[in-house]
Motif scaffolding. Structure first.
Motif, PDB file in Angstrom:
ATOM      1  N   CYS A  51      18.323  14.111  11.456  1.00 23.51           N
ATOM      2  CA  CYS A  51      18.518  13.195  10.323  1.00 23.51           C
ATOM      3  C   CYS A  51      19.288  11.969  10.812  1.00 23.51           C
ATOM      4  N   PHE A  52      18.864  10.777  10.382  1.00 18.11           N
ATOM      5  CA  PHE A  52      19.546   9.546  10.783  1.00 18.11           C
ATOM      6  C   PHE A  52      20.973   9.518  10.245  1.00 18.11           C
ATOM      7  N   CYS A  53      21.878   8.998  11.064  1.00 15.83           N
ATOM      8  CA  CYS A  53      23.268   8.851  10.636  1.00 15.83           C
ATOM      9  C   CYS A  53      23.934   7.757  11.469  1.00 15.83           C
ATOM     10  N   LEU A  54      25.010   7.218  10.947  1.00 14.95           N
ATOM     11  CA  LEU A  54      25.848   6.291  11.708  1.00 14.95           C
ATOM     12  C   LEU A  54      27.180   6.995  11.912  1.00 14.95           C
ATOM     13  N   ILE A  55      27.467   7.346  13.163  1.00 18.37           N
ATOM     14  CA  ILE A  55      28.700   8.078  13.450  1.00 18.37           C
ATOM     15  C   ILE A  55      29.815   7.078  13.710  1.00 18.37           C
ATOM     16  N   GLU A  56      30.869   7.155  12.911  1.00 18.22           N
ATOM     17  CA  GLU A  56      32.028   6.292  13.122  1.00 18.22           C
ATOM     18  C   GLU A  56      32.842   6.809  14.311  1.00 18.22           C
ATOM     19  N   PRO A  57      33.754   5.985  14.853  1.00 15.65           N
ATOM     20  CA  PRO A  57      34.645   6.501  15.901  1.00 15.65           C
ATOM     21  C   PRO A  57      35.370   7.753  15.383  1.00 15.65           C
ATOM     22  N   SER A  58      35.108   8.883  15.983  1.00 17.17           N
ATOM     23  CA  SER A  58      35.613  10.140  15.421  1.00 17.17           C
ATOM     24  C   SER A  58      35.504  11.261  16.441  1.00 17.17           C
ATOM     25  N   VAL A  59      36.199  12.353  16.124  1.00 13.04           N
ATOM     26  CA  VAL A  59      36.014  13.607  16.846  1.00 13.04           C
ATOM     27  C   VAL A  59      35.390  14.583  15.850  1.00 13.04           C
ATOM     28  N   VAL A  60      34.347  15.270  16.304  1.00 14.64           N
ATOM     29  CA  VAL A  60      33.603  16.204  15.450  1.00 14.64           C
ATOM     30  C   VAL A  60      33.592  17.553  16.143  1.00 14.64           C
ATOM     31  N   LEU A  61      33.899  18.604  15.396  1.00 12.93           N
ATOM     32  CA  LEU A  61      33.784  19.928  15.989  1.00 12.93           C
ATOM     33  C   LEU A  61      33.262  20.930  14.984  1.00 12.93           C
ATOM     34  N   VAL A  62      32.561  21.913  15.499  1.00 14.19           N
ATOM     35  CA  VAL A  62      32.131  23.037  14.679  1.00 14.19           C
ATOM     36  C   VAL A  62      33.040  24.213  14.996  1.00 14.19           C
ATOM     37  N   VAL A  63      33.444  24.929  13.966  1.00 12.70           N
ATOM     38  CA  VAL A  63      34.238  26.135  14.168  1.00 12.70           C
ATOM     39  C   VAL A  63      33.369  27.371  13.963  1.00 12.70           C
ATOM     40  N   GLN A  64      32.106  27.121  13.576  1.00 14.74           N
ATOM     41  CA  GLN A  64      31.120  28.190  13.425  1.00 14.74           C
ATOM     42  C   GLN A  64      29.742  27.537  13.438  1.00 14.74           C
ATOM     43  N   GLY A  65      28.837  28.027  14.294  1.00 11.62           N
ATOM     44  CA  GLY A  65      27.494  27.473  14.352  1.00 11.62           C
ATOM     45  C   GLY A  65      27.319  26.493  15.505  1.00 11.62           C
ATOM     46  N   THR A  66      26.184  25.780  15.475  1.00 12.36           N
ATOM     47  CA  THR A  66      25.844  24.831  16.539  1.00 12.36           C
ATOM     48  C   THR A  66      25.127  23.622  15.935  1.00 12.36           C
TER      49      THR A  66
END
Length: 309
Positions: A51-66
């Protein structure tokens, strides 16, 4: 070759605790803005197409899943062992790879503050580390307890709302510092160090986001951020995987799509609103990006949202 340290034993209880917090606050598949500034949660219960998205300056993490991000020609899969980090507003595609209603993909997004990074670089002496960040303004970093523990403390503030205003800025500053010391620190230093090429590209991106409906003269934008046109082109494409004109087009088309969905504009009105002078050119470029003409694309999206077909 240095052996990579395994932190899974220390990280597992932290991730489980964070999963419980996110599950308590986000009950269905959704993105949720929290009372903690710059912190958002997400929950997904099924696999998705990109899905299209615009990612801002950020840190992203999953704590469950992939999940994974597709940016340019690169693919960045991330799970509980690593984190995704971006230092510029980056057009991309997001995809869920591992999720179900009984075992949802859970995670968080923390927006980064370039000003805090710049202050920490100057204060800590990291400015003197001269290594060059290579490639795009996105990367995958190895998750460590030093990064996960302050993130867990930030989530704990959800149950202590009266402490958010006092403690959140302190904890977020620590997270920024830990990220600067991580294996993705050079990526952040490249953008946040004042007068670096990356910092100049970040200023150009900010200008494009605020002025995408205006005609773009690349020479003038390069001069605005004090770069020669060839150097500007090279670093812009290196960091975003797009030319400045492609980046502007992406912003225009996605804003037009938002206007048609949320503001119920027709295609011609949306096209003119975002800076197109020719509805036919808008339709061609929209079809090239989204796979079908504007009117049909919006109809399909609404049909899916209504559970038809």
């Amino acid at each position: 070759m240095v052996k990579k340290r395994d932190y899974s034993e220390q990280l597992c209880p932290l991730q489980q605790a964070m999963s419980r917090v996110i599950s308590n606050w986000v009950e269905g598949p959704d993105d949720w803005a929290t009372p903690v500034p710059n912190l958002g949660f997400f929950r997904r219960e099924e696999l998705t197409e990109p899905c299209f998205c615009l990612i801002e300056p950020s840190v992203v993490l999953v704590v469950q899943g992939t999940k994974q991000i597709l940016a340019g020609n690169e693919v960045f899969p991330y799970d509980t062992s690593n984190f995704l980090i971006t230092s510029l507003d980056l057009p991309a595609k997001s995809q869920v790879l591992d999720a179900s209603p009984h075992n949802p993909c859970l995670g968080l997004v923390l927006k980064l503050d370039i000003r805090i990074l710049a202050e920490l670089i100057a204060q800590s002496g990291l400015l003197h580390q001269r290594e060059q960040a290579s490639g795009m303004s996105i990367g995958l970093g190895a998750m460590t307890p030093a990064i996960m523990e302050p993130l867990k403390r930030l989530l704990d503030l959800m149950d202590e709302p009266e402490a958010i205003d006092v403690l959140s800025p302190i904890i977020q500053r620590e997270i920024h510092y830990r990220l600067l010391l991580s294996d993705q620190g050079s990526l952040l230093r490249h953008i946040a160090s004042v007068d670096s090429q990356g910092h100049r590209i970040a200023k150009a991106v900010d200008w494009l986001k605020g002025n995408f409906a205006l005609p773009l003269r690349v020479q003038e934008l390069a001069a605005r951020v004090q770069m020669s046109t060839p150097t500007f082109h090279h670093h812009f494409r290196q960091l975003t995987a797009m030319s400045p004109l492609q980046y502007q087009k992406w912003l225009r088309l996605n804003e037009a799509k938002r206007l048609m969905i949320n503001e119920h504009m027709d295609a011609s009105s949306a096209a003119f609103n975002v800076g197109y002078e020719s509805p036919s050119q808008f339709s061609r470029e929209y079809s090239r990006l989204f796979g079908m003409p504007p009117k049909r694309d919006i109809q399909e999206m609404r049909r899916r949202a209504d559970g038809i077909g």
